[in-house]
Design a protein around this motif. Structure first.
Motif, PDB file in Angstrom:
ATOM      1  N   ASP A  87      38.798 105.660  47.072  1.00  0.00           N
ATOM      2  CA  ASP A  87      39.489 104.648  46.276  1.00  0.00           C
ATOM      3  C   ASP A  87      40.496 105.398  45.407  1.00  0.00           C
ATOM      4  OD1 ASP A  87      40.364 102.626  44.708  1.00  0.00           O
ATOM      5  OD2 ASP A  87      38.487 102.346  43.600  1.00  0.00           O
ATOM      6  N   LEU A  88      41.714 105.610  45.973  1.00  0.00           N
ATOM      7  CA  LEU A  88      42.673 106.547  45.384  1.00  0.00           C
ATOM      8  C   LEU A  88      42.940 106.300  43.908  1.00  0.00           C
ATOM      9  CD1 LEU A  88      45.290 106.709  48.273  1.00  0.00           C
ATOM     10  CD2 LEU A  88      43.361 108.211  47.870  1.00  0.00           C
ATOM     11  N   TRP A  89      43.216 105.036  43.580  1.00  0.00           N
ATOM     12  CA  TRP A  89      43.696 104.782  42.225  1.00  0.00           C
ATOM     13  C   TRP A  89      42.569 104.443  41.248  1.00  0.00           C
ATOM     14  CZ3 TRP A  89      45.698 102.835  46.673  1.00  0.00           C
ATOM     15  CH2 TRP A  89      45.129 101.662  47.162  1.00  0.00           C
ATOM     16  N   GLY A  90      41.331 104.224  41.736  1.00  0.00           N
ATOM     17  CA  GLY A  90      40.222 103.891  40.839  1.00  0.00           C
ATOM     18  C   GLY A  90      39.895 105.015  39.882  1.00  0.00           C
ATOM     19  N   PRO A  91      39.373 106.175  40.375  1.00  0.00           N
ATOM     20  CA  PRO A  91      39.049 107.287  39.464  1.00  0.00           C
ATOM     21  C   PRO A  91      40.265 107.820  38.725  1.00  0.00           C
ATOM     22  CG  PRO A  91      38.036 107.606  41.625  1.00  0.00           C
ATOM     23  CD  PRO A  91      38.982 106.459  41.765  1.00  0.00           C
ATOM     24  N   ALA A  92      41.411 107.885  39.436  1.00  0.00           N
ATOM     25  CA  ALA A  92      42.628 108.405  38.803  1.00  0.00           C
ATOM     26  C   ALA A  92      43.025 107.516  37.627  1.00  0.00           C
ATOM     27  CB  ALA A  92      43.758 108.482  39.820  1.00  0.00           C
ATOM     28  N   ARG A  93      42.901 106.191  37.810  1.00  0.00           N
ATOM     29  CA  ARG A  93      43.282 105.265  36.746  1.00  0.00           C
ATOM     30  C   ARG A  93      42.339 105.392  35.547  1.00  0.00           C
ATOM     31  NH1 ARG A  93      46.402 100.539  36.218  1.00  0.00           N
ATOM     32  NH2 ARG A  93      46.358 100.041  34.000  1.00  0.00           N
ATOM     33  N   ALA A 115      34.971 118.919  43.167  1.00  0.00           N
ATOM     34  CA  ALA A 115      35.970 118.578  42.144  1.00  0.00           C
ATOM     35  C   ALA A 115      35.344 117.737  41.038  1.00  0.00           C
ATOM     36  CB  ALA A 115      37.135 117.829  42.792  1.00  0.00           C
ATOM     37  N   MET A 116      34.421 116.839  41.415  1.00  0.00           N
ATOM     38  CA  MET A 116      33.752 116.011  40.401  1.00  0.00           C
ATOM     39  C   MET A 116      32.819 116.863  39.543  1.00  0.00           C
ATOM     40  SD  MET A 116      32.997 112.578  42.674  1.00  0.00           S
ATOM     41  CE  MET A 116      32.362 111.619  41.294  1.00  0.00           C
ATOM     42  N   GLN A 117      32.228 117.906  40.133  1.00  0.00           N
ATOM     43  CA  GLN A 117      31.413 118.835  39.340  1.00  0.00           C
ATOM     44  C   GLN A 117      32.279 119.565  38.316  1.00  0.00           C
ATOM     45  OE1 GLN A 117      29.622 121.279  42.334  1.00  0.00           O
ATOM     46  NE2 GLN A 117      28.029 119.793  42.863  1.00  0.00           N
ATOM     47  N   GLY A 164      41.357 118.208  49.824  1.00  0.00           N
ATOM     48  CA  GLY A 164      41.207 116.798  50.170  1.00  0.00           C
ATOM     49  C   GLY A 164      39.802 116.265  49.948  1.00  0.00           C
ATOM     50  N   PRO A 165      39.493 115.117  50.574  1.00  0.00           N
ATOM     51  CA  PRO A 165      38.225 114.405  50.325  1.00  0.00           C
ATOM     52  C   PRO A 165      36.976 115.240  50.581  1.00  0.00           C
ATOM     53  CG  PRO A 165      39.753 113.006  51.535  1.00  0.00           C
ATOM     54  CD  PRO A 165      40.372 114.360  51.484  1.00  0.00           C
ATOM     55  N   ASP A 166      37.055 116.246  51.466  1.00  0.00           N
ATOM     56  CA  ASP A 166      35.863 117.050  51.780  1.00  0.00           C
ATOM     57  C   ASP A 166      35.344 117.802  50.556  1.00  0.00           C
ATOM     58  OD1 ASP A 166      35.976 116.189  54.354  1.00  0.00           O
ATOM     59  OD2 ASP A 166      36.980 117.973  55.142  1.00  0.00           O
ATOM     60  N   SER A 223      44.518 112.428  45.550  1.00  0.00           N
ATOM     61  CA  SER A 223      44.517 113.030  46.887  1.00  0.00           C
ATOM     62  C   SER A 223      43.141 113.030  47.541  1.00  0.00           C
ATOM     63  CB  SER A 223      45.022 114.469  46.822  1.00  0.00           C
ATOM     64  OG  SER A 223      46.345 114.518  46.366  1.00  0.00           O
ATOM     65  N   CYS A 224      42.081 113.045  46.739  1.00  0.00           N
ATOM     66  CA  CYS A 224      40.739 113.263  47.290  1.00  0.00           C
ATOM     67  C   CYS A 224      39.880 112.005  47.348  1.00  0.00           C
ATOM     68  CB  CYS A 224      39.990 114.314  46.460  1.00  0.00           C
ATOM     69  SG  CYS A 224      40.781 115.929  46.473  1.00  0.00           S
ATOM     70  N   ALA A 225      40.025 111.106  46.387  1.00  0.00           N
ATOM     71  CA  ALA A 225      39.112 109.956  46.315  1.00  0.00           C
ATOM     72  C   ALA A 225      39.430 108.938  47.398  1.00  0.00           C
ATOM     73  CB  ALA A 225      39.198 109.306  44.934  1.00  0.00           C
TER      74      ALA A 225
END
Length: 1051
Positions: free
Chosen positions: A208-214, A176-178, A169-171, A204-206
């Motif tokens: 802003d859920l759909w921003g990075p995923a999009r 994950a970004m690395q 999750g977000p923690d 699941s982690c961001a």
């Protein structure tokens, strides 16, 4: 066929099969990859191996490459070490994979650590194993170790570690970004499968859920159906149905040539997205259901179950049931979805029937029992639900379900608490071998809901000591209990806990904090907290408006928040309108014209036919003295009226001093068969108490008995209060003792009643009895206790009780308590302590405090005129038009013979056009209520009254009575003062009563404080006529008998 030929054919088949591997699962890749015949580095060619060793190796590969049991994994392990294949990477990788399949990651890691050499497949096996067996932290750590060891991750390693990050999750978003950054440095940045996993991870982690995923989705070249499914799923999980359906439309438009068609996974995500839309969800579900039917996916277990659950959620049980029947295959998930829908619709009995029909057709799981237990809480007859739940509890114990699934016992706690069997809920909790956060949350919430507030707070503390990290649910329940108990200090500590845990940003926690501070009278803290909230919802706005509306001091602030809410574009709901109507009708505001404007808003939002709003309008118009509007609304309600409607109308009549009309409404209710609830009786009894009409009160008491409400604690307490305020403290005491059950209000009423009658010892005795019986006092209790000490001159004891509020009961003293203490010091003549006490107050003194100070200065014969002038200055600044303030100041000057200052004060009163309440006394006789003012000659029987008064005065002088001319606060000759005192309203009233033949107790009411001369005269009169006299003035009751007063001349 020779062994070597078999081996060549085997290898050829493996190579051809490898090219067809589906890349959707890294674990399946590892399974296939482990069968790839890597030759040990110690041997340059298979032909160099002895035939026997090669055949053994081939046998091990062939037999154990797909093993799924511990026995087979152990046999493979034994074979590798027995035949010396420890250096064979292919076989050892196969062994690691075998242990991974049976979830034995300890053995897998041990084999991994003992390997002399490793390759990329080895690391991928281990990372994938950790990721797929619920050990995401270990998967991330293994990925770090692999990278540190100099291995360049492949797409399967990237996929596994990203799935591990998704589970964490977000923690773990930063890590994950690395990983994402590392992917960009490799050729896998264009890998469709890796990008699909990235989309799911960001979903699941961001924050802003759909921003990075999009953004990841938009950068994919050559999207496949799984890419579209991933982004649709992200929008669905984020509660963005419009985004999900937009992506579906885009997929169909952009992929028309490829002819991508939604599959089962697509439909399941769309159904979940539609279910998250409160307004259009049911319509969207119907559209999807049509598409599913045409596509032939209704038979799909996953899609069908999702539709059943979705329609059930929106209360469309018939549609849900039809889909349920059309499904050829059903599982517990399908059944659970239908049951959940029925439970949400409060149809618990039907949910249980579904379970009974299906329990032999599907394999019931633990979730089924959890849903079934929640169904019992929605039975119309909760006792029946509790009984059924108890039966299921017994079955859970026999079958051992609870020992496997803690969720079942959590559901049992919830069920027992909801059904009112909180003792059973606590017992289940105590016997649980394993507890999780839900266990604690369920117990604390159950204790709060069952009004065991102190135990709820105690268990919250136990939860913290057990090392459990509270969730927002535990915090909300604990804060609710603190608010109910008035435990501000404990609530502040929970607030600090929320700040430490970062849960203060949770809007539900903030709303609970608003309620806490509102219930404990900390309205400034409410406003500060509201301003610091990062986001607000309807509950937040309604909470702040409702909290301030309930306070006379802050009612205007409630109106300001309401206007701000409208300016920001928030939609008003029923609760908002009810709260603002309460604020508008506040006595501290002159905003009666706002009532019709709020009424107009109710028309605008179509709430005028909503019963709650209509009742609030009647209540508001009644308090604003607009009885015609009350009657208009009430008459239009016709058959919609409920008990609240009648009670609001009765309260309006009482507020506007139309007691006969209020009682007529009560009789009308009874004649029409309308049920009279405890609030109706309490309201009317309170009205009878306020005007001391005991005869009417006794009639209502009789109606209460006929209505079989003798055991009702609210009505019983109101009866005690009525008799106490009507002067019959003996009746009040008797009714109190006969109450089968007493609540906090009952104890407070009796303590206040004894205090008002000057029976200090009795009041404190009741207070001690209350504590002995386990009832915790609240703020109102201490007002009664301190008032009793003030009337009895118990300075030291009163101060001890004041200190015990914060020291022993964690109750922060409020303005009323400080006023009682000022009155206590003032009555005892310790005005030097008064000034020091006021200067140390944690809040600014209000009108009540300063008026108490000025009243105390009036009784010191001018010795504390400086303090009195200071109090008068503050009063005149706060209330320049209140004549009482000028009168008190003039009386202080008159008591000190400062006639010039008194004249100046009276002149200032005239200039300020301040109105003074005229003093009057009244008595209730069989022929009605007779009212008298000083020197009154308007009464029809004035001749007989003054003749009786003259006779009475002569007897008084003969008995030794000497007029107290210092009570005549005018600069007159003594003879004139004597005459002035002779015609005070209470003396005229008692003379009138004595013109009638009777031997009963004389009861006289006065709207102002009785003067010292009349108090002395009444003592003599009670002895002369041989009758008891009960005089109620603005402060207390005086019981005169045989020449003595119950106040012992201390009032």
């Amino acid at each position: 066929m020779s062994h070597r030929l078999l081996q060549r054919n085997f290898i050829s088949w493996r190579f051809s099969h490898f090219t067809t591997i589906s890349a959707t699962s890294s674990l399946s890749f590892i399974n296939h990859l482990s069968s790839y015949p890597t030759i040990p580095k110690t041997l340059n060619h298979p032909s160099l191996l002895p035939n026997s060793s090669y055949e053994i190796r081939d046998f091990l590969v062939y037999k154990f490459q797909h093993s799924h049991s511990r026995n087979e994994a152990n046999q493979l392990h034994l074979g590798i070490y027995k035949h010396g294949f420890e250096a064979d990477l292919f076989l050892v990788n196969t062994l690691i994979n075998a242990y991974v399949r049976i979830a034995d990651l300890v053995s897998a890691r041990q084999v991994f650590d003992e390997m002399p050499e490793r390759n990329l497949v080895t690391w991928a096996c281990l990372i994938s194993g950790y990721s797929h067996n619920g050990m995401p932290v270990a998967a991330c750590a293994a990925f770090r170790d692999m990278f540190s060891a100099g291995y360049a991750p492949n797409n399967y390693a990237f996929g596994s570690v990203l799935r591990a990050c998704q589970e964490l999750g977000p923690d773990h978003l930063k890590f994950a970004m690395q990983v994402h950054g590392l992917i960009w440095k490799t050729s896998f940045s264009h890998d469709v499968l890796v990008n699909n996993v990235l989309i799911s991870m960001y979903g699941s982690c961001a924050v802003d859920l759909w921003g990075p995923a999009r953004r990841v989705f938009d950068e994919i070249n050559g999207r496949i159906l799984e890419s579209w499914n991933s982004i649709i799923s992200v929008y669905s999980r984020g509660g963005e149905p419009f985004g999900a359906f937009e992506m579906l439309s885009k997929m169909q438009h952009e992929c028309s040539e490829v002819d991508f068609k939604p599959n089962a996974y697509t439909f399941a995500s769309l159904i979940a997205a539609a279910s998250s839309s409160p307004h259009l969800g049911s319509w969207l579900l119907q559209q999807i259901a049509s598409r599913v039917l045409k596509s032939g996916y209704l038979e799909d277990l996953y899609v069908g179950s999702a539709l059943v659950s979705g329609f059930a959620k929106f209360g469309m049980i018939d549609v849900s049931w039809k889909i349920f029947e059309c499904m050829s295959a059903k599982t517990a998930v399908t059944m659970n979805g239908l049951m959940v829908g029925l439970v949400n619709q409060k149809r618990g009995e039907e949910a249980v029937d579904i379970f009974k029909q299906m329990k032999h057709l599907v394999e019931v799981n633990s979730d089924s029992y959890v849903v079934l237990l929640s169904a019992f809480t929605e039975f119309d007859n909760l006792e029946e639900g509790r009984r059924k739940g108890k039966e299921l509890h017994a079955y859970a114990i026999r079958s051992g379900i609870g020992n496997v699934k803690v969720a079942v016992f959590n559901a049992l706690i919830h069920m027992y608490a909801k059904c009112g069997a909180i003792g059973s809920a606590c017992a289940v909790f105590e016997h649980m071998g394993e507890r999780d956060l839900v266990s604690w949350n369920s117990l604390i919430a159950g204790l709060d809901q069952n009004e065991l507030f102190d135990k709820a707070v105690t268990n919250f503390c136990h939860m913290r000591r057990a090392g459990m990290k509270p969730t927002n649910f535990a915090l909300i329940s604990c804060l609710s209990s603190c608010a109910s108990l008035g435990w501000l200090r404990q609530g502040v500590q929970v607030h600090a806990e929320a700040l430490k845990l970062g849960l203060n940003s949770d809007v539900s926690v903030s709303n609970a904090l608003l309620s806490l501070y509102a219930d404990t009278g900390c309205f400034q803290e409410c406003q500060k907290l509201f301003s610091l909230m990062s986001q607000h919802d309807h509950v937040s706005w309604n909470s702040i408006i409702g909290a301030l509306a309930d306070s006379e001091t802050y009612a205007s602030e409630a109106v300001s928040y309401f206007l701000e809410m409208m300016r920001l574009g928030w939609t008003l709901n029923v609760v908002t309108l009810v709260n603002i109507l309460s604020a508008v009708s506040s006595q501290s505001l002159s905003l009666s014209e706002l009532g019709p404007q709020i009424h107009a808003l109710a028309f605008k939002y179509c709430f005028t036919n909503t019963l709650t709003v209509e009742n609030a309008l009647i209540c508001c118009y009644g308090k604003c003295s607009r009885m015609e509007d009350c009657e208009s609304i009430f008459s239009r309600m016709a058959q919609r009226r409920d008990e609240v409607s009648w009670n609001s109308m009765i309260s309006g009549c009482i507020h506007n001093e139309q007691l006969p009309k209020a009682l007529d409404l009560v009789w009308f209710m009874m004649q029409n068969g309308q049920r009279l609830d405890h609030f109706t009786f309490a309201t009317v009894l309170s009205a009878c108490a306020s005007v001391a009409t005991m005869e009417r009160g006794m009639q209502v008491h009789a109606c209460q008995i006929r209505a079989c409400l003798e055991s009702d604690v609210v009505v019983g307490s109101a009866i005690v209060d009525m008799y106490a305020k009507c002067g019959r403290i003996d009746y009040a005491s008797r009714c109190f003792e006969l109450m089968p059950r007493k609540n906090l209000y009952s104890w407070n009423t009796m303590i206040s009643g004894y205090a008002r009658h000057g029976l200090v010892d009795k009041a404190l005795e009741i207070f001690d009895q209350m504590k002995e019986e386990g009832q915790l006092p609240n703020h109102v209790t201490f007002v009664g206790v301190l008032s009793a000490c003030s009337h009895g001159g118990l300075v030291e004891e009163g101060f001890q009780h004041f200190e015990s509020m914060s020291n022993d009961y964690r109750l922060a003293p409020q303005m009323e308590h400080f006023s009682c203490m000022v009155d206590l010091f003032g009555r005892s003549g310790k005005l030097d302590k008064v000034e020091d006490f006021i200067n140390k107050m944690p809040m600014q003194p209000n009108i009540l405090i300063w008026r108490t100070v000025l009243g105390s200065c009036c009784r010191t014969n001018g010795r504390y005129s400086e303090l009195g002038r200071r109090a008068a200055k503050m009063l005149l600044e706060l209330e320049p038009e209140n004549g009482t303030n000028y009168v008190l100041l003039a009386n202080m000057y008159a008591a000190g013979a400062q006639w010039e200052n008194m004249a100046i004060t009276r002149s200032a009163m005239s200039s300020a056009a301040a109105k003074k309440q005229a003093g009057c006394s009244w008595v209730t006789m069989k022929d009605g209520i007779h009212v008298f003012v000083a020197g009154d000659k308007s009464h029809p029987e004035k001749g007989a009254i003054y003749e009786k008064l003259g006779e009475l005065l002569r007897k008084l002088r003969d008995a030794g009575y000497v007029p107290q001319t210092d009570s005549a606060l005018y600069d007159l000759e003594p003879e004139s003062k004597d005459e002035l005192l002779s015609y005070h309203s209470e003396k005229l009233a008692i003379a009138f009563v004595l013109t009638r033949k009777s031997t009963s107790t004389i009861r006289i009411m006065k709207n102002l404080r009785v003067c010292g001369d009349c108090h002395l005269a009444f003592r003599y009169i009670s002895k002369i006529i041989g009758r008891q006299i009960v005089l109620r003035d603005s402060n207390r009751f005086h019981h005169f008998s045989h020449g003595e007063c119950s106040c012992r001349d201390y009032w």
